[in-house]
Design an enzyme around this catalytic site. Structure first.
Site, short mmCIF file in Angstrom:
data_model
loop_
_atom_site.label_atom_id
_atom_site.label_comp_id
_atom_site.label_asym_id
_atom_site.label_seq_id
_atom_site.Cartn_x
_atom_site.Cartn_y
_atom_site.Cartn_z
N HIS A 291 3.17 -8.06 -3.23
CA HIS A 291 2.34 -8.85 -4.14
C HIS A 291 2.42 -8.19 -5.52
O HIS A 291 1.92 -7.08 -5.71
CB HIS A 291 0.90 -8.84 -3.62
CG HIS A 291 -0.04 -9.72 -4.40
ND1 HIS A 291 -1.33 -9.94 -4.00
CD2 HIS A 291 0.13 -10.44 -5.55
CE1 HIS A 291 -1.92 -10.75 -4.86
NE2 HIS A 291 -1.06 -11.06 -5.81
N GLU B 75 4.47 -12.42 -3.03
CA GLU B 75 3.14 -13.02 -3.20
C GLU B 75 2.82 -12.98 -4.69
O GLU B 75 3.01 -11.96 -5.34
CB GLU B 75 2.08 -12.21 -2.46
CG GLU B 75 2.17 -12.34 -0.96
CD GLU B 75 1.13 -11.47 -0.28
OE1 GLU B 75 0.30 -10.86 -0.97
OE2 GLU B 75 1.17 -11.39 0.94
N GLU C 92 0.63 -20.76 4.18
CA GLU C 92 0.26 -19.57 4.93
C GLU C 92 -1.24 -19.69 5.17
O GLU C 92 -2.03 -19.74 4.22
CB GLU C 92 0.59 -18.28 4.17
CG GLU C 92 0.15 -17.04 4.97
CD GLU C 92 0.59 -15.71 4.38
OE1 GLU C 92 1.69 -15.64 3.80
OE2 GLU C 92 -0.18 -14.74 4.51
N HIS D 150 -3.30 -12.13 6.73
CA HIS D 150 -4.45 -11.48 6.07
C HIS D 150 -5.45 -10.95 7.10
O HIS D 150 -5.98 -11.71 7.90
CB HIS D 150 -5.18 -12.39 5.08
CG HIS D 150 -5.80 -11.59 3.97
ND1 HIS D 150 -6.97 -10.89 4.15
CD2 HIS D 150 -5.38 -11.33 2.72
CE1 HIS D 150 -7.25 -10.25 3.03
NE2 HIS D 150 -6.30 -10.49 2.14
N HIS E 65 0.80 -1.23 0.00
CA HIS E 65 0.00 0.00 0.00
C HIS E 65 0.84 1.28 0.00
O HIS E 65 0.29 2.36 -0.21
CB HIS E 65 -1.04 -0.04 1.12
CG HIS E 65 -2.03 -1.14 0.87
ND1 HIS E 65 -2.65 -1.31 -0.35
CD2 HIS E 65 -2.45 -2.17 1.64
CE1 HIS E 65 -3.42 -2.38 -0.31
NE2 HIS E 65 -3.32 -2.92 0.89
N ARG F 236 -1.65 -3.16 -9.97
CA ARG F 236 -2.37 -2.01 -9.38
C ARG F 236 -1.53 -1.27 -8.33
O ARG F 236 -1.78 -0.12 -8.05
CB ARG F 236 -3.71 -2.45 -8.79
CG ARG F 236 -3.58 -3.33 -7.58
CD ARG F 236 -4.92 -3.59 -6.94
NE ARG F 236 -5.77 -4.43 -7.76
CZ ARG F 236 -6.80 -5.14 -7.27
NH1 ARG F 236 -7.10 -5.04 -5.99
NH2 ARG F 236 -7.52 -5.90 -8.04
N THR G 124 -6.94 -10.02 -1.80
CA THR G 124 -7.05 -11.47 -1.95
C THR G 124 -8.23 -11.97 -1.10
O THR G 124 -8.27 -11.71 0.10
CB THR G 124 -5.74 -12.15 -1.49
OG1 THR G 124 -4.66 -11.42 -2.05
CG2 THR G 124 -5.68 -13.59 -1.93
N ARG H 280 0.82 -8.03 -8.54
CA ARG H 280 -0.45 -8.47 -9.12
C ARG H 280 -0.41 -8.41 -10.64
O ARG H 280 0.31 -7.60 -11.22
CB ARG H 280 -1.60 -7.60 -8.59
CG ARG H 280 -1.86 -7.77 -7.08
CD ARG H 280 -3.10 -7.02 -6.66
NE ARG H 280 -4.30 -7.69 -7.11
CZ ARG H 280 -5.09 -8.43 -6.33
NH1 ARG H 280 -4.83 -8.56 -5.05
NH2 ARG H 280 -6.15 -9.01 -6.82
N1 PXP Z 1 -0.79 -12.70 3.26
C1 PXP Z 1 -1.27 -12.80 1.99
C2 PXP Z 1 -1.10 -14.09 1.28
C3 PXP Z 1 -1.90 -11.70 1.36
O1 PXP Z 1 -2.39 -11.83 0.12
C4 PXP Z 1 -1.98 -10.48 2.05
C5 PXP Z 1 -2.56 -9.28 1.38
O2 PXP Z 1 -1.76 -8.92 0.31
C6 PXP Z 1 -1.45 -10.42 3.35
C7 PXP Z 1 -0.88 -11.54 3.94
C8 PXP Z 1 -1.50 -9.16 4.16
O3 PXP Z 1 -2.84 -8.88 4.43
P1 PXP Z 1 -3.22 -7.51 5.16
O4 PXP Z 1 -2.85 -6.41 4.23
O5 PXP Z 1 -4.69 -7.64 5.37
O6 PXP Z 1 -2.43 -7.47 6.43
#
Ligand code: PXP
Length: 241
Positions: free
Chosen positions: A42, A69, A150, A190, A9, A48, A100, A44
């Site tokens: 990640h 990721e 995970e 997540h 982010h 994005r 995700t 993507r």
């Molecule tokens: N783990 C995975 C596999 C994810 O896809 C994400 C989000 O990109 C996260 C962890 C981190 O999630 P959050 O941003 O909600 O902490």
């Protein structure tokens, strides 16, 4: 317990203006200084937030672990094989989703997942599969020779009542124990926040947490190093209690 900080982010803010600030590499260096164990990004398919150059830059400059990721998409797999992150976490990806949504359906995509796991492992990459806390998916992860899973903590994080949250926590505890008994390394992530992280951090079978949104959100007000420090402190407290 290792902490991987997802810095997607930071790139989201940059991409909102298609400009050159804030740069994820700068955040990655500060996260490293704050003694996190890893940087998670990640890449993507729709690019994005994180861009290809971010991944290359972070791999080149950062000394701590890079966890990439990624989906099973061929183009992304080729990039991963070229970058050679320390770890790849395979995730499902839908273009329309905000983030995700569910875990990877390894059972449904057994052959393709097995091939990607094998291609990545051949490059020396430690491969983890992002799955729901479900024994059938854990068996499938073992079948395709993943190094780790995970556990998707989204259902726990989104639980509306204490009862529902306790039920989801128990599912995660059982899944972590089962995966470890099969010889898999167990990670989780997540939707984890400063408010809900402790019960997950206390699960001894889990050795890595990947946390993004909550840490980046807090860093807007307290700075990213302090945001990482505060999360670390909660994890330590939960672990050594
Ligand atoms: N783990 C995975 C596999 C994810 O896809 C994400 C989000 O990109 C996260 C962890 C981190 O999630 P959050 O941003 O909600 O902490």
């Amino acid at each position: 317990m290792e902490l991987g900080v997802n810095i997607d982010h930071i790139a989201t803010i940059r991409q909102a203006r298609m400009t050159n600030e804030p740069e994820p590499i700068y955040a990655a260096l500060l996260v490293q200084e704050a003694l996190a164990d890893g940087i998670t990004v990640h890449l993507r398919e729709d690019r994005r937030h994180i861009q290809d150059k971010d991944v290359y830059q972070i791999k080149e400059i950062i000394k701590i672990k890079l966890n990439l990721e990624m989906s099973l998409n061929k183009e992304i797999v080729e990039i991963a094989k070229d970058v050679k992150p320390n770890q790849a976490t395979l995730v499902p990806e839908k273009r329309q989703e905000i983030t995700t949504e569910g875990g990877l359906d390894v059972l449904k995509d057994l052959k393709r997942t097995k091939n990607v796991v094998s291609e990545l492992k051949d490059k020396g990459i430690f491969v983890s599969l992002f799955i729901d806390p479900d024994n059938k998916q854990i068996d499938a992860a073992k079948n395709v020779n993943a190094d780790a899973i995970e556990i998707h903590t989204g259902s726990y994080a989104n639980a509306k009542t204490k009862n529902e949250q306790a039920k989801e926590l128990n599912r995660i505890i059982d899944a972590a124990k089962y995966a470890k008994s099969l010889g898999l390394t167990v990670h989780a992530g997540h939707g984890l926040t400063y408010e809900n992280v402790k019960p997950i951090a206390a699960i001894k079978e889990i050795t890595e947490l990947n946390i993004g949104h909550s840490i980046i959100a807090k860093s807007v007000f307290v700075g990213i190093k302090e945001a990482v420090r505060l999360m670390r402190q909660l994890i330590y407290e939960a672990r050594w209690k």
